[in-house]
Design a protein around this motif. Structure first.
Motif, PDB file in Angstrom:
ATOM      1  N   GLU A 258     -17.655 -26.199  57.926  1.00 46.90           N
ATOM      2  CA  GLU A 258     -19.093 -25.935  58.001  1.00 46.90           C
ATOM      3  C   GLU A 258     -19.475 -24.735  57.144  1.00 46.90           C
ATOM      4  O   GLU A 258     -20.498 -24.758  56.452  1.00 46.90           O
ATOM      5  CB  GLU A 258     -19.508 -25.706  59.453  1.00 46.90           C
ATOM      6  N   ARG A 259     -18.661 -23.684  57.170  1.00 46.73           N
ATOM      7  CA  ARG A 259     -18.963 -22.518  56.338  1.00 46.73           C
ATOM      8  C   ARG A 259     -18.924 -22.884  54.855  1.00 46.73           C
ATOM      9  O   ARG A 259     -19.829 -22.537  54.086  1.00 46.73           O
ATOM     10  CB  ARG A 259     -17.958 -21.390  56.620  1.00 46.73           C
TER      11      ARG A 259
ATOM     12  N   VAL B 260     -17.042 -33.568  60.129  1.00 43.59           N
ATOM     13  CA  VAL B 260     -17.122 -33.059  61.497  1.00 43.59           C
ATOM     14  C   VAL B 260     -17.015 -34.209  62.499  1.00 43.59           C
ATOM     15  O   VAL B 260     -16.318 -34.108  63.518  1.00 43.59           O
ATOM     16  CB  VAL B 260     -18.428 -32.268  61.695  1.00 43.59           C
ATOM     17  N   GLU B 261     -17.681 -35.322  62.234  1.00 48.08           N
ATOM     18  CA  GLU B 261     -17.586 -36.481  63.124  1.00 48.08           C
ATOM     19  C   GLU B 261     -16.170 -37.035  63.154  1.00 48.08           C
ATOM     20  O   GLU B 261     -15.661 -37.424  64.206  1.00 48.08           O
ATOM     21  CB  GLU B 261     -18.579 -37.551  62.685  1.00 48.08           C
ATOM     22  N   ALA B 262     -15.519 -37.063  61.994  1.00 52.41           N
ATOM     23  CA  ALA B 262     -14.139 -37.560  61.955  1.00 52.41           C
ATOM     24  C   ALA B 262     -13.204 -36.642  62.739  1.00 52.41           C
ATOM     25  O   ALA B 262     -12.319 -37.113  63.466  1.00 52.41           O
ATOM     26  CB  ALA B 262     -13.675 -37.674  60.506  1.00 52.41           C
TER      27      ALA B 262
ATOM     28  N   ARG C 229     -21.321 -35.031  53.484  1.00 51.95           N
ATOM     29  CA  ARG C 229     -19.878 -34.795  53.570  1.00 51.95           C
ATOM     30  C   ARG C 229     -19.541 -33.986  54.818  1.00 51.95           C
ATOM     31  O   ARG C 229     -18.559 -34.269  55.507  1.00 51.95           O
ATOM     32  CB  ARG C 229     -19.423 -34.057  52.310  1.00 51.95           C
ATOM     33  N   LEU C 230     -20.346 -32.969  55.096  1.00 51.11           N
ATOM     34  CA  LEU C 230     -20.095 -32.160  56.288  1.00 51.11           C
ATOM     35  C   LEU C 230     -20.231 -33.000  57.548  1.00 51.11           C
ATOM     36  O   LEU C 230     -19.372 -32.939  58.450  1.00 51.11           O
ATOM     37  CB  LEU C 230     -21.065 -30.982  56.336  1.00 51.11           C
ATOM     38  N   THR C 231     -21.285 -33.794  57.637  1.00 50.33           N
ATOM     39  CA  THR C 231     -21.473 -34.652  58.809  1.00 50.33           C
ATOM     40  C   THR C 231     -20.305 -35.607  58.977  1.00 50.33           C
ATOM     41  O   THR C 231     -19.775 -35.794  60.082  1.00 50.33           O
ATOM     42  CB  THR C 231     -22.776 -35.440  58.668  1.00 50.33           C
TER      43      THR C 231
ATOM     44  N   ALA D 282     -11.345 -27.334  66.142  1.00 50.32           N
ATOM     45  CA  ALA D 282     -12.554 -26.508  66.207  1.00 50.32           C
ATOM     46  C   ALA D 282     -12.591 -25.518  65.056  1.00 50.32           C
ATOM     47  O   ALA D 282     -13.631 -25.325  64.411  1.00 50.32           O
ATOM     48  CB  ALA D 282     -12.611 -25.774  67.544  1.00 50.32           C
ATOM     49  N   ARG D 283     -11.445 -24.894  64.765  1.00 51.09           N
ATOM     50  CA  ARG D 283     -11.406 -23.942  63.663  1.00 51.09           C
ATOM     51  C   ARG D 283     -11.577 -24.638  62.317  1.00 51.09           C
ATOM     52  O   ARG D 283     -12.232 -24.111  61.410  1.00 51.09           O
ATOM     53  CB  ARG D 283     -10.085 -23.161  63.694  1.00 51.09           C
ATOM     54  N   ALA D 284     -10.983 -25.822  62.200  1.00 50.65           N
ATOM     55  CA  ALA D 284     -11.136 -26.579  60.961  1.00 50.65           C
ATOM     56  C   ALA D 284     -12.593 -26.964  60.745  1.00 50.65           C
ATOM     57  O   ALA D 284     -13.121 -26.871  59.622  1.00 50.65           O
ATOM     58  CB  ALA D 284     -10.256 -27.825  61.001  1.00 50.65           C
TER      59      ALA D 284
END
Length: 368
Positions: free
Chosen positions: A190-191, A144-146, A139-141, A183-185
């Motif tokens: 990620e956190r 972030v790619e989207a 889900r993270l990958t 970037a902040r999103a």
């Protein structure tokens, strides 16, 4: 039981769909295509008994489970750097667990029911625990790619909804705003998801070291040599396999026929549950197909893959929405997460469209 390439105008029954599996239990597994020849050549009608068909299938899946467990232990040792091998072993372990659990559900009447219910519940627990870490990482990958694609120069801000001149100005403004918050999103996601993945990893390690897991492994080890069948002669005739497999197929057809039509509201998230249920019923039907017809069905595997993508997009959209509800985040971050949520809901619709295009049965995809 039909093969998926056969055309039918039979109206599906409206049997209630059983509650099975867990939402986390899922990575797509593409099955090998069946060999040449007619399906009945694999399992002649007289040989469709629990002793000749179901018992060997369950013993084979149990052996795969134990083999994968051994590989997982070998590649999970502290001195072993083969993280990829450990992940592959975990996927194979879950694959066998899903097939055993699904077969115990479908063919319960042909087996000792108390034993089947107990082992099925334990395998569902194990598969769900092992799936979560993989799900959070994927889900993270995906998110972030989207975000990276959405904040790049080709941002489709309005998906063609505005006139060309208005869209050009809006795109520039939207791209600038999204660039500030992306970037902040991404850092926020990620956190959140890394923390969830770490917790899931710890939970999986704890589960694999628990007495509950060792009891499951012992039960599967016994299954590899002895399949507890129903008492007496019950469950030892061809009908004991054909009738449950047919019911599994009819439940799937009914669920697919009742899916929302293609022109329904795209952001109606209340419809997701019906698609998730169709995915689980398709999985049961695929496993019954493997048992009764002796081979996997590639067409069903491709449909299952599209529904896996659907589930991934639904959960990714939910993760973006949940992150947007974080207290005291900057407006630009919330905006980026909102665009990301919308993008993943578009991916939900795309996966539904692929499923409709690849559905192999000649059954209407709307309710009568």
């Amino acid at each position: 039981m039909r093969r998926p390439d056969q055309q039918t105008t039979t109206r599906p029954t409206t049997d209630p769909a059983p509650g099975i599996g867990t939402g986390a239990d899922a990575d797509a597994t593409v099955d090998a295509p069946p060999g040449k020849g007619e399906d009945q050549d694999r399992h002649p009608a007289g040989d469709l008994t629990t002793e000749a068909v179901l018992a060997p299938y369950l013993r084979g899946q149990a052996a795969d489970f134990l083999r994968s467990l051994r590989l997982h232990h070998e590649h999970s040792a502290p001195a072993d750097a083969g993280g990829h091998d450990a992940a592959a072993a975990t996927r194979a372990l879950r694959r066998a667990a899903r097939r055993i659990s699904g077969s115990l559900h479908t063919f319960r009447a042909a087996l000792d029911p108390h034993w089947a219910d107990q082992l099925r519940a334990e395998l569902a627990w194990l598969s769900g625990v092992l799936a979560r870490e993989h799900a959070y990482a994927g889900r993270l990958t995906r998110l972030v790619e989207a975000l990276h694609q959405l904040s790049g120069p080709a941002l489709p801000a309005a998906r063609g909804a505005r006139a060309a001149g208005e869209a050009s100005a809006s795109d520039a403004q939207g791209r600038a705003a999204l660039g500030v918050g992306a970037a902040r999103a991404g850092a926020l996601l990620e956190r959140r998801l890394t923390l969830a993945r770490t917790r899931s990893h710890s939970a999986a390690l704890q589960a694999l070291g628990s007495s509950r897991f060792h009891a499951v492994a012992d039960a599967v080890a016994l299954l590899a040599s002895d399949v507890p069948l129903a008492p007496g002669t019950t469950g030892r005739t061809p009908e004991a396999l054909l009738e449950p497999a047919e019911r599994a197929e009819q439940r799937l057809l009914a669920a697919v026929a009742a899916l929302p039509p293609a022109d329904s509201e795209p952001y109606n998230e209340a419809q997701d549950a019906a698609w998730h249920q169709a995915r689980l019923l398709l999985r049961l039907h695929r496993y019954a197909h493997e048992v009764v017809l002796g081979a996997a069905a590639p067409a069903l595997a491709s449909c299952g893959y599209s529904l896996d993508l659907h589930r991934d997009a639904v959960e990714a959209a939910a993760a973006a929405a949940a992150a947007a509800r974080t207290p005291r985040i900057a407006p630009a971050t919330a905006y980026a997460l909102g665009v990301l949520h919308a993008d993943q809901r578009h991916e939900v619709e795309a996966a539904r469209a692929v499923f409709r295009e690849t559905w192999p049965y000649a059954t209407a995809l709307t309710a009568p």
